[in-house]
Design a protein around this motif. Sequence first.
Motif, mmCIF file in Angstrom:
data_model
loop_
_atom_site.group_PDB
_atom_site.id
_atom_site.type_symbol
_atom_site.label_atom_id
_atom_site.label_comp_id
_atom_site.label_asym_id
_atom_site.label_seq_id
_atom_site.Cartn_x
_atom_site.Cartn_y
_atom_site.Cartn_z
ATOM 1 N N PRO A 29 0.597 -1.186 -0.160
ATOM 2 C CA PRO A 29 -0.074 0.064 -0.052
ATOM 3 C C PRO A 29 0.894 1.399 0.166
ATOM 4 N N GLY A 30 0.317 2.182 -0.565
ATOM 5 C CA GLY A 30 1.043 3.835 -0.468
ATOM 6 C C GLY A 30 1.907 3.892 -1.686
ATOM 7 N N THR A 31 2.516 4.841 -1.659
ATOM 8 C CA THR A 31 3.270 5.337 -3.118
ATOM 9 C C THR A 31 4.514 4.504 -3.195
ATOM 10 N N GLN A 32 5.052 4.196 -4.330
ATOM 11 C CA GLN A 32 5.895 3.317 -4.401
ATOM 12 C C GLN A 32 6.997 4.159 -5.581
ATOM 13 N N VAL A 33 8.218 4.679 -5.418
ATOM 14 C CA VAL A 33 8.969 5.283 -6.197
ATOM 15 C C VAL A 33 10.429 5.209 -5.926
ATOM 16 N N SER A 34 11.144 5.112 -6.753
ATOM 17 C CA SER A 34 12.917 5.078 -6.223
ATOM 18 C C SER A 34 13.428 6.186 -6.950
ATOM 19 N N LEU A 35 13.771 7.166 -6.497
ATOM 20 C CA LEU A 35 14.036 8.504 -7.220
ATOM 21 C C LEU A 35 15.727 8.277 -7.358
ATOM 22 N N VAL A 86 10.786 15.160 -7.857
ATOM 23 C CA VAL A 86 9.789 14.596 -6.777
ATOM 24 C C VAL A 86 8.443 14.558 -7.708
ATOM 25 N N LEU A 87 7.646 13.658 -7.001
ATOM 26 C CA LEU A 87 6.181 13.404 -7.467
ATOM 27 C C LEU A 87 5.340 14.669 -7.134
ATOM 28 N N PRO A 88 4.445 14.950 -7.885
ATOM 29 C CA PRO A 88 3.641 16.037 -7.724
ATOM 30 C C PRO A 88 3.009 15.705 -6.129
ATOM 31 N N LYS A 89 2.733 16.944 -5.564
ATOM 32 C CA LYS A 89 2.376 16.742 -4.088
ATOM 33 C C LYS A 89 0.891 16.775 -3.930
ATOM 34 N N ASP A 90 0.172 16.950 -4.994
ATOM 35 C CA ASP A 90 -1.201 17.436 -5.040
ATOM 36 C C ASP A 90 -2.110 16.246 -5.774
ATOM 37 N N LEU A 91 -1.793 15.037 -5.303
ATOM 38 C CA LEU A 91 -2.221 13.881 -5.963
ATOM 39 C C LEU A 91 -3.419 13.322 -4.785
ATOM 40 N N THR A 92 -4.547 12.979 -5.272
ATOM 41 C CA THR A 92 -5.416 12.666 -4.281
ATOM 42 C C THR A 92 -6.356 11.426 -4.642
#
Length: 426
Positions: A58-64, A70-76
């Motif tokens: 669960p949650g956001t998965q990313v490997s920067l 960075v991913l957009p902060k306003d994703l709902t």
Amino acid sequence: MPAPKKTARRALTVTSAALTALAALAPGATAAPSPSASPSAAPPASMSTVGGARLGKPGTQVSLAGGAPVLPKDLTARSWIVADAESGDVLAAHNAHWRLAPASTLKMLFADTLLPKWPKTTKHKVVPSDLADVGAGSSMVGIKEEETYTVHDLWLGVFLRSGNDAVHVLSAMNGGVESTVAEMNDHAEELQALDTNVVSPDGYDAPEQVSSAYDLTLFARSGLQKKDFREYASTVSAKFPGETKKDKKGKTSRKPFEIQNTNRLLSGDSDMDVYPGIAGVKNGNTTNAGSTFTGVAEQGGKVLLVTVMNPAKDEHNEVYKETARLFDWGFKAAGKVEPVGELVPPRSAAQASPEPGDGAAGEAGGTGKGAAGTKPVAGAPTADGSGGVGIAAGIAGGLLVLLAGGVFLINRKWPLPDLVRRRTRP
């Protein structure tokens, strides 16, 4: 509407696209949990790991990596995924395997399953039983009983207006809703889309009808292998046959009317512009699903697929706005992030082992007569007289799938649609 429930699927394991020729199966992939008519407010602690272990978390998965934005902060959105359409790499995801109501994005699976059934010119006269089970409040293209339509007309109604009436007519031509649902479920399993359970072929809310951002992206990627699918998905507007009417002198006529694609990244709207490089795919909205959308776009030679399901933010066109932000991020992040998973190939493709030097397989087009060695045609216009805006002869893609033959080829590109070229030029 009555439809058979899908039987429990076998747990399937997957491997990376680079190793599909070996048909190796990676350990740890699990079968999805049983479908739920009312998904919880939070994602399950453990979900399917098809495509990679991180996609089951669960949650956001990313490997920067270094220099990655960075991913957009306003994703709902409850769930979303950004993937490379060529390699199948998942660049980032959020609850990718959360089983949610799909709404009309499920029509991508419907189209991918049924498009090869009939030539575009096939005609069908609509009878009352064809439309008997269309759900109340459904989106409609305006099909009338006792009128005759071509298959081309009906697919325009499915893709542009998300017409549930067109879906039901095509289902009737296919032997009925029940058999169509069964075929869609079988095709979903072939695609390893194990989060999906189809109850209604049009995506209309139904108990236990679920899919996931991951599965919807698989449907889009599979559908885009088909020339007809690409043409319809990228058509902005078209003429649709109207109702036959008599004038005062008793002369009959049937005046067509214009329909426009409800994908706002493709057609634009009062509060948003057409997204640069967009070429489809499908949107949806129901009470249970909220807004859902899967899109494909190309910029700088990179083709991305993005799926967004049910944004919490209640703003006009929010699903498209969040999709656009994820596209923007994906094009900037490509090559600067480590993949967190992959879009798996179909089961038949994973089991096939093409010998080096094998020729390219032909497309599975709308006539179902793809032949080995055929090539897609660039710039082929649609036959509906839509003034060129519906031109799309192929979306760039690196993976060509011919499901009937189980062929899975790597690094095959198609010519881009003229629609995309027009909108990516400075």
